[in-house]
Design an enzyme around this catalytic site. Structure first.
Site, PDB file in Angstrom:
ATOM      1  N   ASP A 196      -1.501   6.544   6.519  1.00 15.66           N
ATOM      2  CA  ASP A 196      -2.590   5.713   5.996  1.00 15.66           C
ATOM      3  C   ASP A 196      -2.851   4.634   7.049  1.00 15.66           C
ATOM      4  O   ASP A 196      -2.118   3.653   7.142  1.00 15.66           O
ATOM      5  CB  ASP A 196      -2.173   5.086   4.667  1.00 15.66           C
ATOM      6  CG  ASP A 196      -3.174   4.045   4.167  1.00 15.66           C
ATOM      7  OD1 ASP A 196      -4.212   3.836   4.826  1.00 15.66           O
ATOM      8  OD2 ASP A 196      -2.904   3.440   3.110  1.00 15.66           O
ATOM      9  N   TRP A 235       0.827  -1.215   0.000  1.00 14.04           N
ATOM     10  CA  TRP A 235       0.000   0.000   0.000  1.00 14.04           C
ATOM     11  C   TRP A 235       0.850   1.249   0.000  1.00 14.04           C
ATOM     12  O   TRP A 235       0.483   2.249  -0.624  1.00 14.04           O
ATOM     13  CB  TRP A 235      -1.002  -0.023   1.163  1.00 14.04           C
ATOM     14  CG  TRP A 235      -2.012  -1.091   0.914  1.00 14.04           C
ATOM     15  CD1 TRP A 235      -2.148  -2.273   1.590  1.00 14.04           C
ATOM     16  CD2 TRP A 235      -3.005  -1.126  -0.130  1.00 14.04           C
ATOM     17  NE1 TRP A 235      -3.155  -3.025   1.042  1.00 14.04           N
ATOM     18  CE2 TRP A 235      -3.696  -2.360  -0.009  1.00 14.04           C
ATOM     19  CE3 TRP A 235      -3.373  -0.250  -1.143  1.00 14.04           C
ATOM     20  CZ2 TRP A 235      -4.740  -2.721  -0.883  1.00 14.04           C
ATOM     21  CZ3 TRP A 235      -4.405  -0.605  -2.006  1.00 14.04           C
ATOM     22  CH2 TRP A 235      -5.070  -1.827  -1.867  1.00 14.04           C
ATOM     23  N   LYS A 289     -12.602  -1.855   7.165  1.00 13.90           N
ATOM     24  CA  LYS A 289     -11.933  -2.842   8.016  1.00 13.90           C
ATOM     25  C   LYS A 289     -12.375  -2.671   9.472  1.00 13.90           C
ATOM     26  O   LYS A 289     -13.000  -3.543  10.048  1.00 13.90           O
ATOM     27  CB  LYS A 289     -10.423  -2.718   7.875  1.00 13.90           C
ATOM     28  CG  LYS A 289      -9.982  -2.922   6.418  1.00 13.90           C
ATOM     29  CD  LYS A 289      -8.614  -2.361   6.168  1.00 13.90           C
ATOM     30  CE  LYS A 289      -8.323  -2.154   4.703  1.00 13.90           C
ATOM     31  NZ  LYS A 289      -8.443  -3.335   3.857  1.00 13.90           N
TER      32      LYS A 289
END
Ligand SMILES: Cc1ncc(COP(=O)(O)O)c(C=O)c1O
Length: 360
Positions: free
Chosen positions: A171, A102, A195
Site C-alpha cells: 500500500d 493503515w 496525495k
C-alpha cells in the site's frame, strides 16, 4: 487571492502549474467544445488521454511489460478487500506487517477473507519504528506478504523489502512517486490518488500479470483485476476527471526530472524539517526512530501541548494550513508530498522558530 502552503495529509496539495492548466481547459477541453468531465470515456479524446497517462506512469516508475496498470475507484480501502480476494487463490492465510494505522485497517479487512499472520507488530509502542527484517516472522505458506511502506499517520517509513518468494503487496498511498522503487520486486502495488497523484476518487493498482485471474465468482466483479484488466479499467464509467488530472501530474513530474529528481527534493525537504525539529532544544520533537522516519508525513509534538491550539491558529493565519496531527496521535503533522516546495517547508520552519521564540 493567494494560495496557502497546504500541509494536508490528503486530499493534499496539487502542483499549481497543473491546476492552472486544468483551469484553462475547464470550459473547453481540446477541440471537444466541452469540459473533460462532460465527454464520453469511450470517445477518442478521453481514450487517448487515458492511454497517455498510463504510458507516462509506466515511464516514470519503470513499470515492466508483465505488469498491468489499473485506474480504479474505491480508494486504497477497497484494495484492502480486493487484494485478498484476488490473491488468495485457494490459500488460507496471508502475511501482514503491522506498522501503523493503515496496516491495521488492511489487516482488519483481510481477516474477513483469510487468516492473517502478523509478521511484526509495533502497535503497543504506538508505531514508532519499523522492526528490522530479521525480527519479521514470515510464513512461507501464506498467499502473499502485505506491507505499508509509509504510514501516513504515524510518519513511519521503510524503503527496503524482505527476501521472500511470496508476492509482496504494498500500500504505497502516501509514498508513490516520491522516490524510485523497483516495481519488479512486487506482486501488487496500490495507492489512493489523493496525495501524490491527483484528486480523490482514483486508485492506481499495478499488478503482475500472473497474479490476475483467480477471483472468486461470488464477490463484487468490479474488484476482479481480470475484469478491469480486460476492459482497460473501463468495465464501468471510470473517474474520468481524476484520471485526466493524474495524467497532467505525471507530465509535470516528467518536466521536474522524474522520480529520481523528486526523491532528491523530497529528501532535502524532509532533512531540513527534521534537522530543525531535532535542533529545537526540545521545544518540538518527532516521536519516530530516526531510521524509520517518513519523508512524506512528519508528525511533531510541542513539549507544552497547552500551546497546540495557539500554534494551529497562528500558523493558519500565516497561511500554513492543515498542520493538525491525526486525532489518534495528537500534536502536529506536516505532510510534504511532491507538490510541497522547499519554500513551503522553509516558511513553516520560520513560523515554528518565531513561535518558539515568542513562547520560550
Ligand atoms: C497509507 C494509506 N492507506 C490507505 C489509506 C486510505 O485511503 P482511501 O481513503 O483512498 O481509501 C490512506 C489514506 O490516507 C493511507 O494514507
Amino acid at each position: 487571492m493567494s494560495r496557502i502552503f497546504n500541509f494536508s495529509a490528503g486530499p493534499a496539495a496539487l502542483p499549481e502549474a497543473v491546476l492552472s492548466q486544468v483551469q484553462a481547459e475547464m470550459l473547453e477541453w481540446g477541440d471537444t467544445g466541452a469540459s473533460v468531465m462532460e465527454v464520453s470515456h469511450r470517445g477518442k479524446p478521453f481514450m487517448e488521454t487515458a492511454a497517455q497517462a498510463e504510458q507516462d506512469l509506466r515511464d516514470l516508475m519503470g513499470i515492466p511489460g508483465n505488469y498491468t496498470v489499473l485506474f480504479l475507484q474505491g480508494g486504497a480501502t477497497a484494495q484492502f478487500s480486493a487484494v485478498p480476494l484476488n490473491l488468495l487463490n485457494g490459500k488460507k492465510s496471508a502475511d501482514y506487517s503491522l506498522t501503523g494505522h493503515w496496516s491495521k485497517k488492511a489487516i482488519a479487512d483481510a481477516k474477513r477473507f483469510c487468516e492473517v499472520n502478523v509478521v511484526c507488530d509495533t502497535s503497543e509502542e504506538g508505531y514508532k519504528h519499523v522492526p528490522s527484517v530479521d525480527e519479521w516472522q514470515l510464513d512461507n505458506n501464506a498467499a502473499y506478504l502485505h506491507i505499508t511502506p509509509n504510514e501516513t499517520i504515524a510518519g513511519v517509513e521503510f524503503d527496503w523489502l524482505p527476501e521472500t518468494d511470496l508476492p509482496i503487496v504494498a500500500d504505497v498511498s502516501s509514498t508513490i512517486l516520491s522516490r524510485p522503487i523497483d516495481v519488479s520486486k512486487y506482486g501488487v502495488i496500490y495507492a489512493g490518488a489523493q496525495k501524490n497523484i491527483g484528486p480523490a476518487g482514483l486508485t492506481i493498482v499495478i499488478v503482475r500479470d500472473d497474479l490476475i485471474g483467480n477471483f472468486p465468482n461470488n464477490a463484487p466483479r468490479l474488484m476482479d483485476y481480470q475484469v478491469m484488466a480486460d476492459s482497460d479499467s473501463m468495465n464501468n464509467t471510470p473517474p474520468t476527471f481524476a484520471w485526466y488530472l493524474a495524467g497532467k501530474v505525471f507530465t509535470w513530474l516528467k518536466e521536474q526530472g522524474g522520480i529520481a529528481a523528486m526523491a532528491d527534493k523530497n529528501r532535502i525537504k524532509a532533512e531540513t524539517l527534521y534537522a530543525y525539529i531535532d535542533g529545537s532544544d526540545g521545544f518540538y520533537s518527532n516521536p519516530v526512530a530516526v531510521d524509520s522516519r517518513s519523508r512524506m508525513n512528519i508528525p511533531f509534538l510541542l513539549a507544552n501541548s497547552d500551546l497546540d491550539a495557539d500554534f494551529l491558529s497562528q500558523s493558519q493565519k500565516a497561511d500554513l494550513h492543515s498542520l493538525k496531527g491525526h486525532r489518534s496521535v495528537g500534536g502536529m503533522r506536516a505532510s510534504i508530498y511532491n507538490a510541497m516546495s522547499l519554500d513551503g517547508v522553509n516558511a513553516l520552519i520560520d513560523f515554528m522558530d518565531s513561535f518558539k521564540t515568542d513562547n520560550s
